[in-house]
Scaffold this active site. Structure first.
Site, PDB file in Angstrom:
ATOM      1  CG  ASP A 318      -2.191   0.860   0.929  1.00  0.00           C
ATOM      2  OD1 ASP A 318      -2.149   1.691   0.001  1.00  0.00           O
ATOM      3  OD2 ASP A 318      -3.203   0.727   1.649  1.00  0.00           O
TER       4      ASP A 318
HETATM    5  C1  BGC Z   1      -5.187   3.082   0.178  1.00  0.00           C
HETATM    6  C2  BGC Z   1      -5.377   1.995  -0.850  1.00  0.00           C
HETATM    7  C3  BGC Z   1      -5.345   2.576  -2.244  1.00  0.00           C
HETATM    8  C4  BGC Z   1      -4.052   3.341  -2.437  1.00  0.00           C
HETATM    9  C5  BGC Z   1      -3.895   3.926  -3.827  1.00  0.00           C
HETATM   10  C6  BGC Z   1      -4.006   3.969  -0.136  1.00  0.00           C
HETATM   11  O1  BGC Z   1      -4.008   5.074   0.682  1.00  0.00           O
HETATM   12  O2  BGC Z   1      -5.040   2.503   1.446  1.00  0.00           O
HETATM   13  O3  BGC Z   1      -6.590   1.335  -0.632  1.00  0.00           O
HETATM   14  O4  BGC Z   1      -5.497   1.573  -3.195  1.00  0.00           O
HETATM   15  O5  BGC Z   1      -4.004   4.385  -1.479  1.00  0.00           O
HETATM   16  O6  BGC Z   1      -4.787   4.938  -4.076  1.00  0.00           O
END
Ligand code: BGC
Length: 799
Positions: A318
């Site tokens: 993530d």
């Molecule tokens: C979130 C994810 C997301 C990623 C990309 C993160 O802050 O936890 O769920 O896919 O950002 O946008």
């Protein structure tokens, strides 16, 4: 659904027919694999159709892929390998021009948050024309509940209890995303949530492992279609692996400490379901799991995911999670963080520089073995191969001359499916004196801060959804009653009054402040609303949460209706006019007052681009609601966690038999305000005559449970018959009941149907104390109901 709209220019691939030396036809996937191999061998990134060679014999597509990827890896420098582990977002630190140079230098695997073909094409051209090995990029995005069209939030989609609805949502979203050149989505999000304080509850499918697993499968089917290598399919990356929904106290990004039994029984099954359905990717959670961050957790990422579950796809960290290993306190510095992440098998690093800066040095010192680096690179290249990008890097992007002139144009939206899907997600919680459906006549007062918000109705993670294109509740009602009834409106209140909270919500990662306050004092606004209500035959109040309240980093300490809105509702109630309360929110709210005082109460969640029309369809009876709560609604935040499938205990509270020394709160009624699976219809449904086909079965045998569902009311409509099973005596304490099946059945007024469920080992098995799946002999209670609380019950014996 309009599939043609989703077909980029490279459709010609669909018609390629390949023959091997013996004249046998090859599957399209095999053919693409073989073409890609040949194309690469010939030094060409894009293999022109006219020049495709005769296919070599490719008996085993997996072997073909492996050979292709291995050959490529053998030619890569360490820097090029590291480049293939980097997933980058365009932003202030990485403007488009810089990204182009990075791509040309072979230092980028893919990008996310760039969803315009015009912007992405030069990047892909830089990759396949300027980089040494011509490895194509991939483009990812959070296509969670729609893309250009926004569908209801996942919690709402789960409320449909209709997997065709979810699959359709994902299919249409994939088609739209492909049209923008997107190859991969960071979805589905299948984190079980039993704590509505957690803002991301809105983004998942609720509290139940069976329902969430079904939703996970349906989403993957919809996104990936027959295969993620098609021009109208995208690769799914299920998230957040693992257990993110169980963060302590509902505080986002917090720690997760959980027994292995609960993990395997409740929280892990949905990820497994998505993987078994073929999810090409897995996004790793930001939280730790029993002390070890998921991002450095070799048990989670290697032993469980790869070895036990056999996952063969790509893993992605993530946002910034690898650097965060230092803050978790398991890595001294970025160097150690990179080392831990590579060793755990985190293939792609999202939005940080750690791999780039540290991995070459770690390889040089021998702290990371080349085989470990190659293992990560192999999965990234494998995913690109599976997305069809080696065969055609422009598979989804198509040709420049076909680029949409206006990416936001209305005709790129899929309004019809959006409306049809949204109608299936709205839960009718109360309907006293048949207040609903409303007649399209007289005067209607529409009040509330969310009644005309195109932004909030989209919900969070609404991808490329455009507020101005969304049908607000006001717009939907206006259209429905045009020329028939009069609509009076007043805002009545702001969603929130506390300027500090408003400031926080506006500080979230939006393009611009989203919570715009009406500067008038609350009493003035309420007075105006009451005046409007007094002139009307019925009042509709649209209240709840702005979308930012149910979002990442939006944990709440209370789940009450914000004070300003409760005050408004109380004033409206005092007018004595029939009061329809329409909730717009992304988590269960403590709505005891609304339950007791609203004449009709509708949970609409955030319904998306066509939300206003779908809500009007329900309000005026053009569609009969049939959705059910995918999550229990506690009476107050103090009752969290409240979930229906709790484990048996020694001193349970028994309804109707209060007493001391049982498990209960003494200041409040026990149990959920609205239980899991609950939802009304305009019609009256009855479920009767539960019968089991046997009172005893042997191991391995199955039996049937059946009951009669009758539509005894005067509206055509659907209801969801739910199968629960309880295993009252086992080697470990088991849940009081567990959902094991459901069927949504449509019936005409007066019609009845026998609904049958098969019960066998799949429904009876559970994870025992040794973490083994077992079926134990003994008594099982079978329950059929229209919610999880009011059920018919019969027992049988196994063994
Ligand atoms: C979130 C994810 C997301 C990623 C990309 C993160 O802050 O936890 O769920 O896919 O950002 O946008």
């Amino acid at each position: 659904m309009d599939h043609s709209n989703g077909a980029p220019a490279s459709r010609e691939l669909e018609t390629v027919s390949c023959q091997d030396e013996t004249g046998n036809g090859l599957s399209r996937r095999q053919a693409l694999g073989a073409m890609a191999t040949a194309a690469f061998a010939a030094g060409m990134a894009v293999f022109p159709a006219a020049a495709r060679p005769k296919m070599a014999r490719t008996a085993d597509p997996a072997a073909t892929k492996k050979a292709f990827v291995d050959k490529l890896i053998a030619r890569m420098t360490v820097d090029e390998k590291v480049g293939q582990l980097r997933l980058i977002s365009i932003g202030p630190e990485m403007p488009h021009a810089k990204l182009m140079d990075e791509v040309a230098a072979g230092r980028i695997a893919g990008s996310f948050n760039t969803v315009v073909r015009r912007d992405n094409r030069p990047l892909q051209e830089a990759a396949v024309n300027r980089s040494r090995l011509k490895i194509p990029l991939f483009f990812a995005y959070d296509v969670v509940h729609g893309h250009r069209t926004t569908f209801p939030i996942p919690l709402g989609l789960a409320a449909s209890f209709d997997m065709a609805v979810i699959e359709r949502m994902a299919r249409v979203s994939a088609v739209e995303a492909c049209n923008d050149g997107v190859d991969m989505t960071f979805a589905p999000m299948v984190d079980i949530s039993r704590d509505p304080r957690w803002g991301r509850t809105s983004e998942g499918f609720g509290e139940d492992p069976y329902l969430v697993s079904e939703c996970a499968r349906a989403s993957v089917r919809g996104f990936q279609g027959t295969s993620p290598d098609q021009p109208d399919t995208i690769m799914a990356a299920v998230k957040h692996f693992a257990l993110y929904g169980a963060v302590e106290g509902g505080r986002d990004y917090n720690t997760v400490d959980m027994s292995p039994l609960r993990m395997h029984q409740v929280y892990l099954p949905p990820y497994k379901a998505a993987i078994d359905a073929g999810s090409g990717g897995v996004m790793v959670a930001l939280n730790s799991v029993n002390g070890v961050p998921a991002t450095s957790n070799t048990w989670l990422m290697q032993d469980l995911l790869r070895k036990q579950w056999g996952f063969k796809g790509v893993t992605v960290s993530d946002h910034g999670a690898i650097t965060e290993l230092t803050r978790h306190g398991v890595a001294r510095d970025n160097r150690e963080a990179a080392k831990l992440a590579i060793k755990a098998g985190i293939d792609l690093s999202m939005a940080d520089q750690v791999y780039l800066a540290e991995v070459p040095g770690l390889i040089a010192s021998g702290e990371i073995k080349m085989a470990e680096l190659d293992a990560c690179v192999r999965e990234v290249l494998g995913a690109k191969y599976d997305m069809g990008l080696f065969a055609n890097p422009f598979l989804r992007m198509g040709k420049a001359e076909d680029d949409p002139v206006d990416v936001r144009s209305n005709d790129r939206l899929h309004r019809e499916p959006a409306r049809e899907i949204a109608r299936e997600t709205i839960v009718l919680l109360e309907n006293r004196n048949q207040t609903l459906p409303l007649k399209k006549q007289g005067t209607i007062a529409l009040v509330g801060p969310l009644a005309d918000s195109g932004l909030d109705i989209l919900g969070s993670w609404s991808a490329q959804g455009v507020a101005e294109q969304a049908v607000t509740v006001k717009a939907g009602i206006e259209k429905a009653i045009e020329g028939k009834a009069k609509l009076l409106t007043a805002r009545g209140a702001n969603v929130l009054d506390d300027p500090k909270i408003v400031e926080y919500l506006n500080f979230l990662n939006w393009d611009k402040p989203e919570v715009i306050q009406d500067p008038r004092p609350i009493d003035v606004m309420i007075e105006e609303a009451v005046t409007v209500a007094n002139q009307a035959d019925v009042v509709i109040a649209v209240v709840g949460e702005v979308r930012g309240m149910s979002h990442e980093s939006s944990s709440r300490v209370t789940i009450e209706m914000p004070g300003s809105q409760r005050k408004l509702l109380q004033a409206l109630k005092a007018t004595g006019k029939p009061l329809v309360v329409l909730l717009m929110n992304g988590r269960p709210l403590a709505i005891g007052w609304e339950k007791d005082n609203a004449d009709a109460l509708l949970e609409t969640w955030y319904t998306g681009t066509e939300g206003g029309n779908a809500i009007a369809d329900i309000l005026f009876g053009d569609h009969n609601p049939s959705a059910k709560l995918p999550i229990s609604f506690p009476r107050s935040a103090g009752q969290i966690p409240t979930y229906y499938n709790a484990l048996r205990i020694g001193r349970p509270y028994t309804e109707g038999k209060p007493g001391n020394y049982t498990s209960q709160y003494f200041e409040e009624e026990q149990g959920a305000l609205y239980p899991f699976g609950f939802g009304l219809s305009f019609s009256t449904f009855t479920l009767t005559d539960l019968k089991l086909s046997a009172s005893r079965i042997k191991r391995g045998e199955k039996l049937t449970a059946e009951a009669t569902l009758t539509n005894a009311g005067s509206f055509e409509g659907a209801n969801v018959v739910q199968l629960y099973i309880a295993d009252p005596y086992a080697s470990i304490a088991r849940p009081v009941k567990e959902l094991k099946g459901f069927q949504k059945v449509s019936l005409k007024p007066g019609e009845a149907r026998v609904v049958r469920f098969e019960i066998g080992p799949d429904q009876l098995k559970f994870v025992n104390g040794d973490l083994k799946e077992v079926v134990e002999n003994g008594q099982f209670n079978v329950q059929l109901g229209l919610d999880s609380r009011n059920v018919l019950e019969q027992s049988f014996l196994l063994g």
